[in-house]
Design a protein around this motif. Structure first.
Motif, PDB file in Angstrom:
ATOM      1  N   UNK A  33     -41.918 -65.106  66.063  1.00 57.22           N
ATOM      2  CA  UNK A  33     -42.107 -66.513  65.767  1.00 57.22           C
ATOM      3  C   UNK A  33     -43.414 -66.833  65.062  1.00 57.22           C
ATOM      4  N   UNK A  34     -44.104 -65.810  64.561  1.00 55.41           N
ATOM      5  CA  UNK A  34     -45.374 -66.068  63.873  1.00 55.41           C
ATOM      6  C   UNK A  34     -45.495 -65.191  62.631  1.00 55.41           C
ATOM      7  N   UNK A  35     -46.579 -65.401  61.907  1.00 57.38           N
ATOM      8  CA  UNK A  35     -46.845 -64.555  60.754  1.00 57.38           C
ATOM      9  C   UNK A  35     -47.917 -63.516  61.097  1.00 57.38           C
ATOM     10  N   UNK A  36     -48.183 -63.284  62.382  1.00 58.88           N
ATOM     11  CA  UNK A  36     -49.158 -62.292  62.808  1.00 58.88           C
ATOM     12  C   UNK A  36     -48.486 -60.935  62.932  1.00 58.88           C
ATOM     13  N   UNK A  37     -49.041 -59.962  62.229  1.00 58.37           N
ATOM     14  CA  UNK A  37     -48.458 -58.627  62.245  1.00 58.37           C
ATOM     15  C   UNK A  37     -49.557 -57.583  62.131  1.00 58.37           C
ATOM     16  N   UNK A  38     -49.277 -56.424  62.707  1.00 56.04           N
ATOM     17  CA  UNK A  38     -50.124 -55.250  62.544  1.00 56.04           C
ATOM     18  C   UNK A  38     -49.251 -54.147  61.973  1.00 56.04           C
ATOM     19  N   UNK A  39     -49.803 -53.424  61.010  1.00 51.23           N
ATOM     20  CA  UNK A  39     -49.075 -52.313  60.405  1.00 51.23           C
ATOM     21  C   UNK A  39     -49.927 -51.062  60.429  1.00 51.23           C
ATOM     22  N   UNK A  40     -49.255 -49.936  60.589  1.00 53.23           N
ATOM     23  CA  UNK A  40     -49.902 -48.643  60.458  1.00 53.23           C
ATOM     24  C   UNK A  40     -49.103 -47.831  59.454  1.00 53.23           C
ATOM     25  N   UNK A  41     -49.808 -46.939  58.784  1.00 54.47           N
ATOM     26  CA  UNK A  41     -49.224 -46.117  57.729  1.00 54.47           C
ATOM     27  C   UNK A  41     -49.384 -44.670  58.169  1.00 54.47           C
ATOM     28  N   UNK A  42     -48.293 -44.079  58.636  1.00 60.09           N
ATOM     29  CA  UNK A  42     -48.342 -42.751  59.239  1.00 60.09           C
ATOM     30  C   UNK A  42     -47.882 -41.709  58.223  1.00 60.09           C
ATOM     31  N   UNK A  43     -48.699 -40.668  58.075  1.00 65.33           N
ATOM     32  CA  UNK A  43     -48.395 -39.607  57.114  1.00 65.33           C
ATOM     33  C   UNK A  43     -48.374 -38.261  57.828  1.00 65.33           C
ATOM     34  N   UNK A  44     -47.325 -37.516  57.608  1.00 64.59           N
ATOM     35  CA  UNK A  44     -47.207 -36.146  58.107  1.00 64.59           C
ATOM     36  C   UNK A  44     -47.135 -35.240  56.880  1.00 64.59           C
ATOM     37  N   UNK A  45     -48.107 -34.348  56.693  1.00 62.05           N
ATOM     38  CA  UNK A  45     -48.142 -33.519  55.482  1.00 62.05           C
ATOM     39  C   UNK A  45     -46.879 -32.697  55.231  1.00 62.05           C
ATOM     40  N   UNK A  46     -46.190 -32.306  56.300  1.00 61.64           N
ATOM     41  CA  UNK A  46     -44.994 -31.481  56.107  1.00 61.64           C
ATOM     42  C   UNK A  46     -43.735 -32.306  55.839  1.00 61.64           C
ATOM     43  N   UNK A  47     -43.828 -33.615  55.882  1.00 61.92           N
ATOM     44  CA  UNK A  47     -42.693 -34.471  55.515  1.00 61.92           C
ATOM     45  C   UNK A  47     -42.954 -34.965  54.095  1.00 61.92           C
ATOM     46  N   UNK A  48     -42.174 -34.453  53.166  1.00 67.18           N
ATOM     47  CA  UNK A  48     -42.438 -34.703  51.746  1.00 67.18           C
ATOM     48  C   UNK A  48     -41.335 -35.477  51.031  1.00 67.18           C
ATOM     49  N   UNK A  49     -40.266 -35.808  51.749  1.00 67.62           N
ATOM     50  CA  UNK A  49     -39.186 -36.567  51.127  1.00 67.62           C
ATOM     51  C   UNK A  49     -38.824 -37.757  52.000  1.00 67.62           C
ATOM     52  N   UNK A  50     -38.259 -38.770  51.366  1.00 61.84           N
ATOM     53  CA  UNK A  50     -37.800 -39.931  52.125  1.00 61.84           C
ATOM     54  C   UNK A  50     -36.697 -39.546  53.109  1.00 61.84           C
ATOM     55  N   UNK A  51     -35.861 -38.585  52.729  1.00 66.08           N
ATOM     56  CA  UNK A  51     -34.771 -38.151  53.621  1.00 66.08           C
ATOM     57  C   UNK A  51     -35.332 -37.519  54.895  1.00 66.08           C
ATOM     58  N   UNK A  52     -36.358 -36.684  54.772  1.00 66.60           N
ATOM     59  CA  UNK A  52     -36.977 -36.079  55.956  1.00 66.60           C
ATOM     60  C   UNK A  52     -37.648 -37.146  56.815  1.00 66.60           C
ATOM     61  N   UNK A  53     -38.299 -38.113  56.175  1.00 70.61           N
ATOM     62  CA  UNK A  53     -38.928 -39.214  56.897  1.00 70.61           C
ATOM     63  C   UNK A  53     -37.868 -40.014  57.659  1.00 70.61           C
ATOM     64  N   UNK A  54     -36.781 -40.292  56.995  1.00 67.69           N
ATOM     65  CA  UNK A  54     -35.707 -41.077  57.619  1.00 67.69           C
ATOM     66  C   UNK A  54     -35.140 -40.347  58.830  1.00 67.69           C
ATOM     67  N   UNK A  55     -34.982 -39.040  58.740  1.00 72.86           N
ATOM     68  CA  UNK A  55     -34.484 -38.259  59.880  1.00 72.86           C
ATOM     69  C   UNK A  55     -35.469 -38.346  61.047  1.00 72.86           C
ATOM     70  N   UNK A  56     -36.764 -38.231  60.775  1.00 75.34           N
ATOM     71  CA  UNK A  56     -37.790 -38.333  61.824  1.00 75.34           C
ATOM     72  C   UNK A  56     -37.838 -39.752  62.383  1.00 75.34           C
ATOM     73  N   UNK A  57     -37.654 -40.751  61.537  1.00 75.41           N
ATOM     74  CA  UNK A  57     -37.652 -42.152  61.980  1.00 75.41           C
ATOM     75  C   UNK A  57     -36.494 -42.400  62.944  1.00 75.41           C
ATOM     76  N   UNK A  58     -35.310 -41.970  62.549  1.00 72.46           N
ATOM     77  CA  UNK A  58     -34.135 -42.170  63.399  1.00 72.46           C
ATOM     78  C   UNK A  58     -34.275 -41.426  64.721  1.00 72.46           C
ATOM     79  N   UNK A  59     -34.808 -40.212  64.689  1.00 76.82           N
ATOM     80  CA  UNK A  59     -35.015 -39.440  65.906  1.00 76.82           C
ATOM     81  C   UNK A  59     -36.021 -40.147  66.823  1.00 76.82           C
ATOM     82  N   UNK A  60     -37.108 -40.654  66.274  1.00 76.54           N
ATOM     83  CA  UNK A  60     -38.115 -41.348  67.068  1.00 76.54           C
ATOM     84  C   UNK A  60     -37.560 -42.604  67.724  1.00 76.54           C
TER      85      UNK A  60
END
Length: 158
Positions: A33-60
Protein backbone atom coordinates in the motif's frame (compact mmCIF):
# COMPACT_ATOMS: atom_id res chain seq x y z
CA UNK A 1 32.36 -7.18 -49.27
CA UNK A 2 32.30 -3.93 -47.28
CA UNK A 3 28.70 -4.56 -46.27
CA UNK A 4 29.60 -8.04 -44.98
CA UNK A 5 32.48 -6.56 -42.95
CA UNK A 6 30.15 -3.96 -41.41
CA UNK A 7 27.61 -6.64 -40.50
CA UNK A 8 30.38 -8.76 -38.95
CA UNK A 9 31.70 -5.80 -36.93
CA UNK A 10 28.19 -4.98 -35.69
CA UNK A 11 27.67 -8.59 -34.64
CA UNK A 12 31.01 -8.66 -32.81
CA UNK A 13 30.16 -5.39 -31.03
CA UNK A 14 26.85 -6.89 -29.93
CA UNK A 15 28.61 -10.00 -28.62
CA UNK A 16 31.12 -7.84 -26.73
CA UNK A 17 28.27 -5.90 -25.11
CA UNK A 18 26.50 -9.13 -24.16
CA UNK A 19 29.74 -10.49 -22.68
CA UNK A 20 29.90 -7.47 -20.37
CA UNK A 21 26.40 -8.04 -19.00
CA UNK A 22 26.20 -9.70 -15.58
CA UNK A 23 23.24 -11.71 -14.40
CA UNK A 24 21.61 -10.44 -11.20
CA UNK A 25 18.64 -11.53 -9.16
CA UNK A 26 16.72 -8.35 -8.38
CA UNK A 27 14.99 -8.91 -5.04
CA UNK A 28 12.52 -6.23 -3.94
CA UNK A 29 10.54 -5.94 -0.72
CA UNK A 30 7.68 -3.45 -1.01
CA UNK A 31 5.72 -2.19 1.98
CA UNK A 32 2.14 -2.97 0.97
CA UNK A 33 0.00 0.00 0.00
CA UNK A 34 2.96 2.37 -0.28
CA UNK A 35 5.76 3.41 -2.57
CA UNK A 36 8.41 2.37 -0.01
CA UNK A 37 10.64 -0.40 -1.28
CA UNK A 38 14.05 -1.91 -0.70
CA UNK A 39 15.91 -3.74 -3.43
CA UNK A 40 19.02 -5.86 -3.48
CA UNK A 41 20.99 -6.95 -6.52
CA UNK A 42 22.39 -10.43 -6.00
CA UNK A 43 25.13 -11.77 -8.26
CA UNK A 44 26.52 -15.29 -8.35
CA UNK A 45 29.61 -15.55 -10.59
CA UNK A 46 28.77 -19.08 -11.70
CA UNK A 47 25.27 -18.10 -12.87
CA UNK A 48 25.84 -16.59 -16.30
CA UNK A 49 22.50 -16.95 -18.06
CA UNK A 50 18.97 -15.80 -17.37
CA UNK A 51 17.82 -19.43 -17.62
CA UNK A 52 20.20 -20.52 -14.83
CA UNK A 53 19.09 -17.54 -12.73
CA UNK A 54 15.45 -18.41 -13.29
CA UNK A 55 16.05 -22.02 -12.19
CA UNK A 56 17.76 -20.79 -8.99
CA UNK A 57 14.96 -18.25 -8.43
CA UNK A 58 12.24 -20.87 -8.74
CA UNK A 59 14.14 -23.27 -6.47
CA UNK A 60 14.61 -20.56 -3.81
CA UNK A 61 10.93 -19.62 -3.86
CA UNK A 62 9.75 -23.23 -3.87
CA UNK A 63 12.05 -24.44 -1.10
CA UNK A 64 12.05 -21.16 0.88
CA UNK A 65 15.78 -21.68 1.18
CA UNK A 66 18.11 -19.58 -0.91
CA UNK A 67 21.11 -21.88 -1.34
CA UNK A 68 21.96 -19.73 -4.36
CA UNK A 69 21.46 -15.98 -4.14
CA UNK A 70 21.53 -16.16 -0.34
CA UNK A 71 19.81 -13.18 1.28
CA UNK A 72 17.76 -12.36 4.35
CA UNK A 73 14.72 -10.13 4.75
CA UNK A 74 14.47 -8.98 8.35
CA UNK A 75 11.01 -10.28 9.22
CA UNK A 76 11.28 -9.06 12.82
CA UNK A 77 11.54 -5.48 11.55
CA UNK A 78 8.47 -5.91 9.37
CA UNK A 79 5.97 -7.19 11.94
CA UNK A 80 2.53 -5.66 11.55
CA UNK A 81 3.14 -4.72 7.90
CA UNK A 82 2.23 -6.40 4.66
CA UNK A 83 5.40 -6.87 2.66
CA UNK A 84 5.33 -8.03 -0.93
CA UNK A 85 8.49 -9.68 -2.20
CA UNK A 86 9.34 -9.87 -5.87
CA UNK A 87 12.22 -11.63 -7.54
CA UNK A 88 13.31 -11.07 -11.12
CA UNK A 89 16.33 -12.21 -13.10
CA UNK A 90 17.96 -9.36 -14.99
CA UNK A 91 21.05 -8.47 -17.03
CA UNK A 92 23.16 -5.41 -16.36
CA UNK A 93 26.29 -3.87 -17.82
CA UNK A 94 26.47 -1.71 -14.68
CA UNK A 95 28.65 -3.18 -11.96
CA UNK A 96 26.93 -3.22 -8.59
CA UNK A 97 28.65 -3.61 -5.23
CA UNK A 98 28.14 -6.90 -3.39
CA UNK A 99 25.24 -7.15 -0.94
CA UNK A 100 25.94 -7.35 2.80
CA UNK A 101 23.05 -7.74 5.22
CA UNK A 102 24.47 -5.29 7.80
CA UNK A 103 24.87 -2.29 5.47
CA UNK A 104 22.37 0.57 5.71
CA UNK A 105 19.93 1.16 2.86
CA UNK A 106 21.21 4.64 2.06
CA UNK A 107 21.16 4.59 -1.75
CA UNK A 108 18.02 5.61 -3.66
CA UNK A 109 17.66 4.39 -7.25
CA UNK A 110 15.30 4.68 -10.14
CA UNK A 111 15.29 1.08 -11.34
CA UNK A 112 14.21 0.25 -14.87
CA UNK A 113 14.05 -3.17 -16.49
CA UNK A 114 13.22 -3.31 -20.19
CA UNK A 115 11.40 -6.05 -22.07
CA UNK A 116 14.74 -7.82 -22.67
CA UNK A 117 15.38 -7.99 -18.89
CA UNK A 118 18.12 -5.34 -19.06
CA UNK A 119 18.48 -3.51 -15.75
CA UNK A 120 19.42 0.17 -15.53
CA UNK A 121 20.01 1.98 -12.25
CA UNK A 122 19.90 5.75 -11.91
CA UNK A 123 21.11 7.03 -8.54
CA UNK A 124 18.99 9.79 -7.00
CA UNK A 125 19.49 11.85 -3.86
CA UNK A 126 16.30 10.52 -2.21
CA UNK A 127 13.17 8.47 -2.78
CA UNK A 128 11.22 11.73 -3.13
CA UNK A 129 13.45 12.84 -6.02
CA UNK A 130 13.17 9.38 -7.54
CA UNK A 131 9.37 9.50 -7.30
CA UNK A 132 9.42 12.83 -9.14
CA UNK A 133 11.57 11.34 -11.91
CA UNK A 134 9.25 8.34 -12.07
CA UNK A 135 6.27 10.65 -12.53
CA UNK A 136 8.03 12.40 -15.43
CA UNK A 137 8.33 9.14 -17.39
CA UNK A 138 5.88 8.15 -20.09
CA UNK A 139 3.17 5.69 -19.08
CA UNK A 140 4.89 2.80 -20.87
CA UNK A 141 8.30 3.62 -19.33
CA UNK A 142 6.74 4.02 -15.87
CA UNK A 143 5.32 0.49 -16.09
CA UNK A 144 8.89 -0.84 -16.32
CA UNK A 145 10.32 1.32 -13.53
CA UNK A 146 10.28 1.63 -9.75
CA UNK A 147 12.02 3.54 -6.99
CA UNK A 148 13.77 1.71 -4.17
CA UNK A 149 16.43 2.09 -1.52
CA UNK A 150 19.41 -0.23 -1.55
CA UNK A 151 22.48 -0.83 0.53
CA UNK A 152 24.56 -1.38 -2.57
CA UNK A 153 26.28 1.23 -4.67
CA UNK A 154 27.18 1.34 -8.30
CA UNK A 155 30.90 0.59 -8.56
CA UNK A 156 32.97 3.48 -9.80
CA UNK A 157 30.66 6.05 -8.19
CA UNK A 158 31.72 8.17 -5.21
Amino acid sequence: MLRAAIVLLAALAGMAQAAEDRVYLLATANLGGSNLAQSVFLHEPDITTLADCEAARLQGIRERDWARYHHVFMRDRMQGFTVQRQYRCVLSAQLIDAWYDKDRYDHAYLITVDAGAHLRLRKTSSLAVCTGLLGDLSDSAREQAQCAKSNQRLLGEP
